[in-house]
Design an enzyme around this catalytic site. Sequence first.
Site, PDB file in Angstrom:
ATOM      1  N   SER A 146       0.843  -1.205   0.000  1.00 41.05           N
ATOM      2  CA  SER A 146       0.000   0.000   0.000  1.00 41.05           C
ATOM      3  C   SER A 146       0.867   1.239   0.000  1.00 41.05           C
ATOM      4  O   SER A 146       1.657   1.459   0.925  1.00 41.05           O
ATOM      5  CB  SER A 146      -0.895   0.009   1.241  1.00 41.05           C
ATOM      6  OG  SER A 146      -1.427   1.309   1.405  1.00 41.05           O
ATOM      7  N   HIS A 190      -1.279  -1.396  -4.177  1.00 44.79           N
ATOM      8  CA  HIS A 190      -2.538  -1.106  -3.492  1.00 44.79           C
ATOM      9  C   HIS A 190      -2.657   0.407  -3.287  1.00 44.79           C
ATOM     10  O   HIS A 190      -1.762   1.043  -2.737  1.00 44.79           O
ATOM     11  CB  HIS A 190      -2.560  -1.836  -2.151  1.00 44.79           C
ATOM     12  CG  HIS A 190      -3.848  -1.736  -1.420  1.00 44.79           C
ATOM     13  ND1 HIS A 190      -4.918  -2.567  -1.673  1.00 44.79           N
ATOM     14  CD2 HIS A 190      -4.259  -0.900  -0.429  1.00 44.79           C
ATOM     15  CE1 HIS A 190      -5.927  -2.251  -0.868  1.00 44.79           C
ATOM     16  NE2 HIS A 190      -5.549  -1.238  -0.101  1.00 44.79           N
ATOM     17  N   ASP A 220      -5.046   3.450  -1.783  1.00 45.40           N
ATOM     18  CA  ASP A 220      -6.120   3.743  -0.841  1.00 45.40           C
ATOM     19  C   ASP A 220      -6.692   5.131  -1.082  1.00 45.40           C
ATOM     20  O   ASP A 220      -6.011   6.133  -0.856  1.00 45.40           O
ATOM     21  CB  ASP A 220      -5.569   3.681   0.589  1.00 45.40           C
ATOM     22  CG  ASP A 220      -5.223   2.264   1.000  1.00 45.40           C
ATOM     23  OD1 ASP A 220      -6.117   1.406   0.962  1.00 45.40           O
ATOM     24  OD2 ASP A 220      -4.050   2.011   1.357  1.00 45.40           O
ATOM     25  N   MET A 228      -9.471   7.854   0.082  1.00 49.23           N
ATOM     26  CA  MET A 228     -10.332   8.161   1.237  1.00 49.23           C
ATOM     27  C   MET A 228     -11.026   9.500   1.030  1.00 49.23           C
ATOM     28  O   MET A 228     -10.470  10.388   0.380  1.00 49.23           O
ATOM     29  CB  MET A 228      -9.491   8.247   2.503  1.00 49.23           C
ATOM     30  CG  MET A 228      -8.669   7.007   2.771  1.00 49.23           C
ATOM     31  SD  MET A 228      -7.672   7.243   4.240  1.00 49.23           S
ATOM     32  CE  MET A 228      -6.718   5.723   4.221  1.00 49.23           C
ATOM     33  N   HIS A 268      -8.493   0.652  -3.704  1.00 52.96           N
ATOM     34  CA  HIS A 268      -9.388   0.454  -2.563  1.00 52.96           C
ATOM     35  C   HIS A 268     -10.085   1.779  -2.256  1.00 52.96           C
ATOM     36  O   HIS A 268      -9.444   2.720  -1.790  1.00 52.96           O
ATOM     37  CB  HIS A 268      -8.532  -0.028  -1.365  1.00 52.96           C
ATOM     38  CG  HIS A 268      -9.273  -0.191  -0.095  1.00 52.96           C
ATOM     39  ND1 HIS A 268      -8.616  -0.336   1.112  1.00 52.96           N
ATOM     40  CD2 HIS A 268     -10.595  -0.257   0.192  1.00 52.96           C
ATOM     41  CE1 HIS A 268      -9.500  -0.474   2.082  1.00 52.96           C
ATOM     42  NE2 HIS A 268     -10.709  -0.413   1.561  1.00 52.96           N
ATOM     43  N   MET A 299     -12.320   3.957  -0.148  1.00 48.59           N
ATOM     44  CA  MET A 299     -12.966   4.176   1.144  1.00 48.59           C
ATOM     45  C   MET A 299     -13.756   5.471   1.056  1.00 48.59           C
ATOM     46  O   MET A 299     -13.447   6.466   1.710  1.00 48.59           O
ATOM     47  CB  MET A 299     -11.894   4.234   2.243  1.00 48.59           C
ATOM     48  CG  MET A 299     -11.293   2.874   2.538  1.00 48.59           C
ATOM     49  SD  MET A 299      -9.726   2.984   3.394  1.00 48.59           S
ATOM     50  CE  MET A 299      -8.636   3.091   1.980  1.00 48.59           C
ATOM     51  N   MET A 328     -10.917  -6.384   5.869  1.00 45.96           N
ATOM     52  CA  MET A 328     -10.113  -5.407   6.606  1.00 45.96           C
ATOM     53  C   MET A 328      -9.622  -6.015   7.921  1.00 45.96           C
ATOM     54  O   MET A 328     -10.399  -6.596   8.679  1.00 45.96           O
ATOM     55  CB  MET A 328     -10.926  -4.142   6.916  1.00 45.96           C
ATOM     56  CG  MET A 328     -11.303  -3.286   5.720  1.00 45.96           C
ATOM     57  SD  MET A 328      -9.925  -2.765   4.667  1.00 45.96           S
ATOM     58  CE  MET A 328      -8.885  -1.866   5.825  1.00 45.96           C
ATOM     59  N   ASP A 348      -6.252  -6.654   4.355  1.00 43.87           N
ATOM     60  CA  ASP A 348      -5.668  -5.310   4.359  1.00 43.87           C
ATOM     61  C   ASP A 348      -5.735  -4.711   5.758  1.00 43.87           C
ATOM     62  O   ASP A 348      -6.816  -4.568   6.324  1.00 43.87           O
ATOM     63  CB  ASP A 348      -6.472  -4.444   3.370  1.00 43.87           C
ATOM     64  CG  ASP A 348      -5.970  -3.011   3.276  1.00 43.87           C
ATOM     65  OD1 ASP A 348      -4.864  -2.724   3.752  1.00 43.87           O
ATOM     66  OD2 ASP A 348      -6.717  -2.188   2.697  1.00 43.87           O
TER      67      ASP A 348
END
Length: 216
Positions: free
Chosen positions: A8, A33, A35, A37, A66, A68, A137, A175
């Site tokens: 990540s 990966h 992330d 958000m 990913h 979020m 998660m 993750d």
Amino acid sequence: MKPIISPSILSANFSNLAHDIEMLNRSEADWLHIDIMDGVFVPNISFGFPVLKHVAKLAQKPLDVHLMIVQPEKFIPEIKALGTEIMNVHYETCPHLHRVVQQIREAGMKPAVTINPATPVLLLQDIVREVDMVLVMGVNPGFGGQKFIENTVEKVRQLRELIARTGSKALIEVDGGVNLETGARLMEAGADALVAGNAVFSAPNPEEVIHALKNL
Ligand code: DX5
Ligand code: ZN
């Protein structure tokens, strides 16, 4: 089977992202990966498309993105434009998850569904055959470097059973809080893919940690 390793970049050095992405390109990492958000679904904001465009240009590995964020389906074209292979959306953000999964597939990406630590595996019973991966998660999403929640190992076991029972072909990715110790137990429980942020980037030699994770 060796684990799929997806480092990540949330824990990478943001003032020199290119350096860290080049290291990942050279490493035994399988995926990258990413992330994203929104400060709404999770109490933090990471990076947006202007930054990710550059990340995607440098990355030579498939992108495991990913989201979020609430209403992730709004951004399917932008995520696809990055060259994303796997688009992970949270079960908790998608009241019409079946539709979102179809939209991701129609856009030419592999759909994956992510569950928070408090979301039971059994809720995936009617969607697990439709997705290419389930992301479990191991921490509450929002931050790197958090402590692994032990119950995650049991959830991976339950998910492995659900996948076998339903004839799903979904991979299991974990993750949050993954390191050599938790990673070994997750693999034993039936995980296929491991995301690691802090364990990789806080190490003196990140490539060595990736090599060790790959050989769990
Ligand atoms: C957490 C993110 C993770 C995070 C993992 O919200 O989804 O991908 O970067 O970080 P570590 O491996 O440090 O727990
Ligand atoms: Zn993540």
